[in-house]
Write an enzyme that holds these catalytic residues in place. Structure first.
Site, PDB file in Angstrom:
ATOM      1  N   ASP B 234       0.854  -1.199   0.000  1.00 20.67           N
ATOM      2  CA  ASP B 234       0.000   0.000   0.000  1.00 20.67           C
ATOM      3  C   ASP B 234       0.884   1.242   0.000  1.00 20.67           C
ATOM      4  OD1 ASP B 234      -1.983   1.891   0.388  1.00 20.67           O
ATOM      5  OD2 ASP B 234      -2.952   0.813   2.039  1.00 20.67           O
ATOM      6  N   HIS B 332      -9.944  -1.005  -7.138  1.00 21.74           N
ATOM      7  CA  HIS B 332      -9.591   0.179  -6.343  1.00 21.74           C
ATOM      8  C   HIS B 332      -8.454   0.988  -6.969  1.00 21.74           C
ATOM      9  CE1 HIS B 332      -9.030   2.615  -2.726  1.00 21.74           C
ATOM     10  NE2 HIS B 332      -7.734   2.364  -2.802  1.00 21.74           N
TER      11      HIS B 332
HETATM   12  C1  HEM Z   1      -8.836   0.849   4.042  1.00 18.89           C
HETATM   13  C2  HEM Z   1      -8.941   1.594   2.945  1.00 18.89           C
HETATM   14  C3  HEM Z   1      -8.006   1.490   1.765  1.00 18.89           C
HETATM   15  C4  HEM Z   1      -7.161   0.482   1.419  1.00 18.89           C
HETATM   16  C5  HEM Z   1      -6.979  -0.852   2.111  1.00 18.89           C
HETATM   17  C6  HEM Z   1      -6.481   0.903   0.238  1.00 18.89           C
HETATM   18  C7  HEM Z   1      -5.556   0.118  -0.447  1.00 18.89           C
HETATM   19  C8  HEM Z   1      -4.924   0.508  -1.603  1.00 18.89           C
HETATM   20  C9  HEM Z   1      -4.014  -0.299  -2.341  1.00 18.89           C
HETATM   21  C10 HEM Z   1      -3.619  -1.728  -1.958  1.00 18.89           C
HETATM   22  C11 HEM Z   1      -3.589   0.394  -3.413  1.00 18.89           C
HETATM   23  C12 HEM Z   1      -2.644  -0.084  -4.516  1.00 18.89           C
HETATM   24  C13 HEM Z   1      -1.216   0.205  -4.199  1.00 18.89           C
HETATM   25  C14 HEM Z   1      -0.901   1.656  -4.146  1.00 18.89           C
HETATM   26  O1  HEM Z   1      -0.817   2.338  -5.187  1.00 18.89           O
HETATM   27  O2  HEM Z   1      -0.762   2.157  -3.034  1.00 18.89           O
HETATM   28  C15 HEM Z   1      -4.219   1.685  -3.333  1.00 18.89           C
HETATM   29  C16 HEM Z   1      -4.008   2.707  -4.207  1.00 18.89           C
HETATM   30  C17 HEM Z   1      -4.552   3.965  -4.071  1.00 18.89           C
HETATM   31  N1  HEM Z   1      -5.525   4.336  -3.185  1.00 18.89           N
HETATM   32 FE1  HEM Z   1      -6.269   3.221  -1.710  1.00 18.89          FE
HETATM   33  N2  HEM Z   1      -6.902   2.144  -0.104  1.00 18.89           N
HETATM   34  C18 HEM Z   1      -7.837   2.545   0.814  1.00 18.89           C
HETATM   35  C19 HEM Z   1      -8.520   3.734   0.837  1.00 18.89           C
HETATM   36  C20 HEM Z   1      -8.284   4.786  -0.029  1.00 18.89           C
HETATM   37  C21 HEM Z   1      -8.932   6.060   0.028  1.00 18.89           C
HETATM   38  C22 HEM Z   1     -10.007   6.463   1.039  1.00 18.89           C
HETATM   39  C23 HEM Z   1      -8.404   6.817  -0.966  1.00 18.89           C
HETATM   40  C24 HEM Z   1      -8.691   8.245  -1.324  1.00 18.89           C
HETATM   41  C25 HEM Z   1      -9.896   8.762  -1.399  1.00 18.89           C
HETATM   42  C26 HEM Z   1      -7.423   6.011  -1.644  1.00 18.89           C
HETATM   43  C27 HEM Z   1      -6.669   6.434  -2.716  1.00 18.89           C
HETATM   44  C28 HEM Z   1      -5.766   5.665  -3.384  1.00 18.89           C
HETATM   45  C29 HEM Z   1      -4.926   6.174  -4.434  1.00 18.89           C
HETATM   46  C30 HEM Z   1      -4.873   7.609  -4.957  1.00 18.89           C
HETATM   47  C31 HEM Z   1      -4.166   5.103  -4.876  1.00 18.89           C
HETATM   48  C32 HEM Z   1      -3.092   5.118  -5.963  1.00 18.89           C
HETATM   49  C33 HEM Z   1      -3.647   4.866  -7.310  1.00 18.89           C
HETATM   50  C34 HEM Z   1      -2.556   5.008  -8.343  1.00 18.89           C
HETATM   51  O3  HEM Z   1      -1.927   6.058  -8.422  1.00 18.89           O
HETATM   52  O4  HEM Z   1      -2.287   4.038  -9.050  1.00 18.89           O
HETATM   53  N3  HEM Z   1      -7.387   4.776  -1.071  1.00 18.89           N
HETATM   54  N4  HEM Z   1      -5.028   1.731  -2.221  1.00 18.89           N
END
Ligand code: HEM
Ligand code: HEM
Lengths: 424, 424
Positions: B234, B332
């Site tokens: 993450d 996601h």
């Molecule tokens: C428990 C809640 C969440 C979990 C477990 C989670 C998990 C992840 C994971 C595993 C990734 C893919 C790896 C990475 O690029 O970091 C990701 C990407 C991302 N997440 Fe989340 N996330 C959560 C909540 C959120 C929330 C609330 C937001 C914003 C509103 C968010 C925004 C993003 C963004 C901007 C990316 C990167 C996408 C990219 O640039 O490729 N996430 N998240």
């Protein structure tokens, strides 16, 4: 190297704490012989190559699951801990308990070696080494009724007496089964918690669970006795594994006296587990001098108020210019000292806890007090009885939960923990 | 070295992670020039002598309090964290707030340098180095009414819109003042928490408080992107400080456009803070393939399901043999990607949390989601709006609290944080 050789374990830590010093760095590299290699580290493409690379890394430290004693008793304190109790499910008895202990032992053995759990592993600890993970299992008084084994229940497991200052929450006390998890990495510890909970399946459900922590290895320039959340050096008076009577005090004799029905506990130990809230807002209002009087030792170095260094013996008879004992008659370290309790001794191996803010606005923080002894009636009980009557510290703490568990010896040759009880 | 140079900070960590490897050990010792010496380490009789001795020790790592930006934004994730909000006391206004920010800044500056707090220090962190301690301060929407400064409140601080999946607890949301504490040692972090709470005195009272954690440095053989409690890597998609538009996305321009009333935020950033519960029992019932579909990346390496390694770009247009996109339309990582959101980007810098067992028996654990951006309306809000409508992850998480805070720039020349607002 096994967990039952705490000296090696500790000296490895000592190296870690000072590995950056030019001299110590060479030493650390020279001392790799004893390190257990961890598969994830060796297989990792990004990993340091060879076992020399793993030694100085917190993640690589591995503690053996099998051995004379269970891990997590003489193992150095870890940065993170979970303690929890389970009750067997309605209808589950000896058979289900035995199957559960086998599943739990298999899982603990894998995780402590830094391997994933069998079946679908959650992946939370992927990439990390075992990080000194230990898993320790115990049986509560009620376990023996549930499994029809009351005839084999040691009297040492009789309920603890009531103490006048107890404010115990039954919901967070006792339980059929007790599990202690410790690791130097928070995700490794959580991973183990989830894996063990999953293995409980339908056989047992969590009764209570608490989280704790200690210093991270390397936070101090050299390894030293822990501090607690009151700021005191805590652990000084502990019996040391090198002392000749250490084993006798902490572990049930392997083939000692006592009825044959209790032979399954040979090499085991008894754990007393108490959630002790610290009334930190009140404590912080005391001056440094007052705080030091409460314990009988200085806060900075842990030295007795009668002088010397942390390891100097307390001069309990020494009288000050005011005609009173320098170490006050109600000082915690005086009252709890073995020489004041007919030699009663225990190995204190706690975690601090901090669960945010209590309903009354004060910090819900303190000590997950865990102490180990061959017999609680010659360890915890007499000391706590005395502290309960006259400890200056009482005003600043509150015992909120209590558990007493029989912790069987370490497993041998693929045994599971408790096998000698459940199949003996 | 200052905290605003995250590359040096990160490479120092990288060394720590592999310091045991013969080659790296030499490197680590050779790289001591940049290390800030920590007084407690140098003064300690048991301490490694000289600054070379401190470098490889987790405790010795020090982050600067003063600088262009506050610490705790681009600082590498720490093993322990506390986030908490305060409300100004009834009757307290701008004057009291200014005095509080000065006291807090003085205390944070001391503690981050590894020194005791002025006055009676609790001693909890004695002997430990600063252990990468950071303290970060922010102002909530309500702060500006309380201090009569609404004319200087940036519109970026307008309340976040409601999202359909929100299950927010007002008691644990918002607040006049926000404090984030991070450190690689649990006692250092707790010490800072207590010291800051004490300095609040009569001026402010805690509104809510949460505890979190991340990997311990050294738990993995080489430093890597964090994992969360679902087991996923993450942080992969995070903007990198080396990217040319990083500063523009994360920090308010120092002397950029916008009304003069808001100039006090130049160099600052906006933090969105959400307690997001993970429904881990439900999550664990999904197969690995299902879990990977939910995110669009593999669990083991974090690589896109369209192939490559963690750092490979997702091939969002790639169609599988079944005629459907390989990275599902509700994955996601697809929905949250900047290219799907008109370039909207944020720096996610979370802690995991685990507060034991919830009333319904499920784990009270998840992500203390903290994200940083120059403007929440071009960072968090559009992304969360889209996630709220169609994120496959929604089924397995629950947003339980929310806060939005204006985090002023780092202080200069003995300033306190927020001085340009409160005295400007
Ligand atoms: C428990 C809640 C969440 C979990 C477990 C989670 C998990 C992840 C994971 C595993 C990734 C893919 C790896 C990475 O690029 O970091 C990701 C990407 C991302 N997440 Fe989340 N996330 C959560 C909540 C959120 C929330 C609330 C937001 C914003 C509103 C968010 C925004 C993003 C963004 C901007 C990316 C990167 C996408 C990219 O640039 O490729 N996430 N998240
Ligand atoms: C929050 C509660 C407690 C705190 C903060 C606390 C703190 C301390 C401190 C600072 C010392 C002196 C340093 C050392 O020898 O470790 C000490 C010693 C000791 N305490 Fe406690 N203690 C607590 C509860 C208990 C309880 C419940 C027991 C057992 C019933 C106990 C038994 C002992 C013993 C045996 C010693 C060593 C005495 C000696 O051998 O000199 N403590 N404690």
């Amino acid at each position: 190297m096994t967990e039952s050789n705490p000296d090696i374990e500790i000296s490895r830590r000592r190296l870690l704490g000072t590995v950056g010093a030019a001299g110590a760095a060479g030493l650390a590299l020279g001392a790799t012989g004893g390190a257990l290699a961890h598969s994830a580290f060796d297989d990792s493409p990004a990993g340091a190559s060879g076992s020399a690379g793993s030694l100085a890394s917190l993640g690589a430290t591995q503690v053996a699951f099998d051995g004379e004693h269970q891990a997590g008793i003489t193992t150095p304190l870890q940065a993170k801990g979970h303690v929890l109790a389970f009750d067997l499910a309605p209808g589950a008895g000896r058979k289900e308990a035995a199957a559960l202990m086998r599943r739990w032992s298999d899982t603990a053995r894998l995780l402590m070696a830094g391997k994933p759990a069998s079946g679908a592993d959650s992946g939370i600890a992927l990439d990390a080494g075992p990080s000194s993970l230990t898993v320790t299992f115990g049986f509560g008084h009620s376990f023996f009724e549930r499994t029809g084994l009351t005839s084999r229940r040691p009297t040492a497991l009789d309920p603890l007496p009531d103490f006048s200052a107890d404010r115990l929450d039954a919901q967070r006390s006792n339980g059929d089964l007790w599990v202690q998890i410790g690791a130097d990495d928070g995700l490794v510890a959580f991973h183990a918690l989830r894996a063990l909970q999953k293995e409980a399946g339908e056989a047992a459900r969590v009764r209570w669970q608490m989280n704790g922590f200690n210093r991270s290895p390397g936070a101090t320039a050299a390894p030293m006795t822990a501090r607690n959340l009151m700021g005191q050096i805590d652990g000084t008076g502990n019996p040391k594994p090198a002392q000749p009577d250490f084993d006798k005090r902490i572990f049930v004799p392997a083939a000692g006296p006592g009825p044959a029905e209790h032979a399954w506990m040979g090499g085991g130990s008894y754990a007393v587990v108490r959630r002790i809230r610290m009334l930190l807002d009140d404590w912080d209002k005391q001056s440094l001098a007052q705080q030091e009087q409460v314990i009988g030792r200085t806060k900075a170095t842990g030295a007795p108020l009668t002088g010397g260094t942390e390891t100097t013996k307390m001069a309990l008879d020494k009288i000050g210019p005011d005609g009173k004992p320098v170490i006050a008659s109600n000082a915690h370290a005086r009252i709890s000292a073995p020489e004041q309790n007919g030699g009663a001794a225990m190995l204190r191996r706690p975690f601090s806890f901090h669960d945010g803010i209590a309903a009354d606005g004060t910090p819900d923080a303190g000590l997950l007090f865990i102490c180990w002894q061959a017999d609680p009636l010659r360890g915890f009980v007499p000391v706590q009885r005395k502290l309960d009557r006259g400890d200056a510290l009482s005003e600043f703490i509150r015992h909120e939960s209590s558990g007493l568990y029989a912790v069987p010896p370490g497993p041998r040759d693929g045994e599971y923990v408790g096998q000698r009880l459940l199949e003996g």
